[in-house]
Design a protein around this motif. Structure first.
Motif, PDB file in Angstrom:
ATOM      1  N   CYS A   1       2.494  -4.476   8.041  1.00  0.00           N
ATOM      2  CA  CYS A   1       1.247  -4.109   7.350  1.00  0.00           C
ATOM      3  C   CYS A   1       1.423  -4.012   5.846  1.00  0.00           C
ATOM      4  CB  CYS A   1       0.717  -2.779   7.892  1.00  0.00           C
ATOM      5  SG  CYS A   1       0.413  -2.750   9.662  1.00  0.00           S
ATOM      6  N   ARG A   2       2.659  -4.141   5.369  1.00  0.00           N
ATOM      7  CA  ARG A   2       2.948  -3.968   3.931  1.00  0.00           C
ATOM      8  C   ARG A   2       2.398  -2.640   3.450  1.00  0.00           C
ATOM      9  NH1 ARG A   2       6.538  -6.237   1.240  1.00  0.00           N
ATOM     10  NH2 ARG A   2       5.347  -6.962  -0.563  1.00  0.00           N
ATOM     11  N   CYS A   3       2.696  -1.621   4.221  1.00  0.00           N
ATOM     12  CA  CYS A   3       2.201  -0.273   3.911  1.00  0.00           C
ATOM     13  C   CYS A   3       3.331   0.722   4.077  1.00  0.00           C
ATOM     14  CB  CYS A   3       1.042   0.094   4.852  1.00  0.00           C
ATOM     15  SG  CYS A   3       0.450   1.789   4.648  1.00  0.00           S
TER      16      CYS A   3
ATOM     17  N   ASP B   1      -7.228   1.463  -0.405  1.00  0.00           N
ATOM     18  CA  ASP B   1      -5.872   1.506   0.148  1.00  0.00           C
ATOM     19  C   ASP B   1      -5.902   2.024   1.585  1.00  0.00           C
ATOM     20  OD1 ASP B   1      -4.973   0.705  -2.338  1.00  0.00           O
ATOM     21  OD2 ASP B   1      -4.296   2.699  -2.943  1.00  0.00           O
ATOM     22  N   TYR B   2      -6.679   3.081   1.806  1.00  0.00           N
ATOM     23  CA  TYR B   2      -6.732   3.712   3.120  1.00  0.00           C
ATOM     24  C   TYR B   2      -7.536   2.856   4.101  1.00  0.00           C
ATOM     25  CZ  TYR B   2      -5.112   7.386   0.085  1.00  0.00           C
ATOM     26  OH  TYR B   2      -4.394   8.088  -0.850  1.00  0.00           O
TER      27      TYR B   2
ATOM     28  N   LEU C   1       0.862  -1.185   0.000  1.00  0.00           N
ATOM     29  CA  LEU C   1       0.000   0.000   0.000  1.00  0.00           C
ATOM     30  C   LEU C   1       0.897   1.233   0.000  1.00  0.00           C
ATOM     31  CD1 LEU C   1      -2.499  -1.239   2.722  1.00  0.00           C
ATOM     32  CD2 LEU C   1      -2.935  -1.122   0.254  1.00  0.00           C
ATOM     33  N   HIS C   2       0.887   1.973  -1.093  1.00  0.00           N
ATOM     34  CA  HIS C   2       1.790   3.105  -1.264  1.00  0.00           C
ATOM     35  C   HIS C   2       1.065   4.398  -0.885  1.00  0.00           C
ATOM     36  CE1 HIS C   2       4.801   0.633  -3.331  1.00  0.00           C
ATOM     37  NE2 HIS C   2       3.760   0.023  -3.899  1.00  0.00           N
ATOM     38  N   LEU C   3       1.231   4.822   0.356  1.00  0.00           N
ATOM     39  CA  LEU C   3       0.565   6.029   0.860  1.00  0.00           C
ATOM     40  C   LEU C   3       1.576   7.084   1.253  1.00  0.00           C
ATOM     41  CD1 LEU C   3      -2.216   4.370   3.069  1.00  0.00           C
ATOM     42  CD2 LEU C   3      -2.240   4.903   0.623  1.00  0.00           C
ATOM     43  N   ASN C   4       2.747   7.066   0.593  1.00  0.00           N
ATOM     44  CA  ASN C   4       3.804   8.016   0.925  1.00  0.00           C
ATOM     45  C   ASN C   4       4.412   8.619  -0.326  1.00  0.00           C
ATOM     46  OD1 ASN C   4       5.672   9.547   2.269  1.00  0.00           O
ATOM     47  ND2 ASN C   4       7.069   7.863   2.697  1.00  0.00           N
TER      48      ASN C   4
END
Length: 401
Positions: free
Chosen positions: A361-363, A388-389, A46-49
């Motif tokens: 969390c693989r995040c 994703d969120y 999960l790419h949140l950055n």
């Protein structure tokens, strides 16, 4: 490959968004799979950055590879023609930021641009540089290197309204102040500061302003324009998805003859910005390929992309706050494409908790620190979806149980 589904072009968000799009930003009208395929991001993460290192589209990387191959076919000819090609790319990238090509230089990143400004404006004895406690760590280090004991931080409460922010910064200025350094969008706290009003207040007191616009290009339209700052520098590897090592440094006319690149090279005598265009044997293919990233985003409709990112970041923040049982932070102007979520006081080691999230969390989501509190700072870009969120929030809440 079509990036948009039938009926996307020419329609408004309301036309294509349906009931959930207005809440989540997730119903864009474009083909999600085709858009995600523009990047090589690991689908298992999960790419949140996006706000830290960006993500370079495949097409841009392919162009950069072609340029590197061209350079190796005839290195002498490559470097002979390189300054003219850099100048062309510089003009395109500067205009994207809202300034003319002759008023901006390309630099590796915001830290390098700020360091170049500070090195070109040496302080006299007793002079000070005013900055805020939201400043990015490397920028603070550069200010402290340049000013020593004359580095003067100003505390801006997270809940400060825009007029309070202006008053606090203006109140820190006195006859010793040589420069004010402010963020356009803060890194640790994801807040948009009132740059125009701050610049006006500083100029009324005869003090020049340097704007750290690291997150602004792509997130804001023409972020170097409309505020009359003396110096502005912004990264293009973040929201515009350019190759890393690409940033724009804009300088007002009255300061240009003082500007020098950090490393002297053969174009030194040509003055700003040409003196920044040639830097020995550095690989500048990223600068030349960067306009391709702008083309990719423009095909998505960059204005629509900004609206999508803002709605999705807002949705993600609300999902995280609800899952973690915390209130949405009270900020006058949150950043359009980033949001923060307070973490429990027990989380004190930001780096360790961020690493744990990545591993368990693989995040990928940064944990930031400000005023003795830790925060999650989430980003939104074209490849993100509401799920994703939702998935990340549940997983991170599980770590806190």
């Amino acid at each position: 490959m079509s990036l948009v589904s039938g009926g996307f072009e020419g329609q408004t968000d309301r036309d294509t968004g349906g009931g959930t799009g207005a809440d989540t930003g997730g119903d864009t009208g474009w083909d999600d799979d085709a858009v995600r395929a523009l990047w090589s991001l690991d689908r298992e993460v999960l790419h949140l950055n996006h706000g830290s290192y960006g993500a370079v589209p495949r097409e841009t990387r392919e162009r950069q590879d072609q340029l590197r191959e061209e350079a190796e076919r005839n290195p002498i000819d490559w470097f002979r023609r390189l300054p003219a090609r850099v100048a062309q790319a510089r003009t395109t990238l500067a205009e994207f930021c809202g300034v003319t090509g002759d008023g901006a230089a390309l630099v590796p990143n915001v830290s390098a641009g700020i360091t170049a400004v500070l090195a070109s404006l040496p302080l006299k004895d007793g002079q000070e540089i005013v900055f805020t406690d939201h400043a990015y760590g490397a920028v603070r280090l550069a200010i402290e290197r340049a000013a020593g004991s004359g580095a003067r931080p100003v505390h801006l409460p997270l809940t400060a309204r825009n007029d309070e922010i202006v008053d606090l910064i203006a109140g820190a200025i006195d006859d010793r102040t040589a420069l004010v350094v402010i963020d356009q969008i803060t890194s640790a706290t994801a807040a948009a500061l009132p740059v125009r009003e701050i610049v006006d207040a500083c100029h009324a007191r005869g003090v020049p302003v340097l704007v750290d616009g690291a997150h602004a290009p792509g997130m804001l339209a023409e972020p170097a324009r409309g505020h009359d700052a003396d110096f502005w520098v912004g990264n293009l590897h973040k929201w515009p998805c350019a190759p890393r090592g690409t940033a724009v440094l804009a300088v007002a006319p009255q300061w240009r003859e003082l500007m020098r690149p950090l490393v002297a090279s053969w174009s030194e005598h040509r003055g700003f910005p040409l003196s920044f265009d040639q830097a020995g044997t550095l690989d500048l293919t990223g600068w030349l390929a960067a306009p391709v990233s702008l083309e990719v985003l423009n095909r998505l409709d960059i204005d629509r992309l900004r609206r999508h990112n803002e709605r999705l970041a807002d949705y993600g923040q609300r999902v995280f706050c609800a899952e973690l049982g915390v209130e949405v932070p009270d900020q006058a102007s949150p950043a359009p494409s980033m949001r923060i979520v307070p973490l429990p006081p027990a989380v004190t080691d930001a780096a360790a908790f961020g690493s744990r999230i990545a591993a368990e969390c693989r995040c990928e989501i940064p944990v930031t620190f400000f005023a003795d509190r830790t925060f999650l700072r989430m980003s939104a870009h074209a490849y993100n979806r509401p799920s994703d969120y939702e998935t990340a929030a549940r997983a991170i809440a599980g770590l806190l149980m």
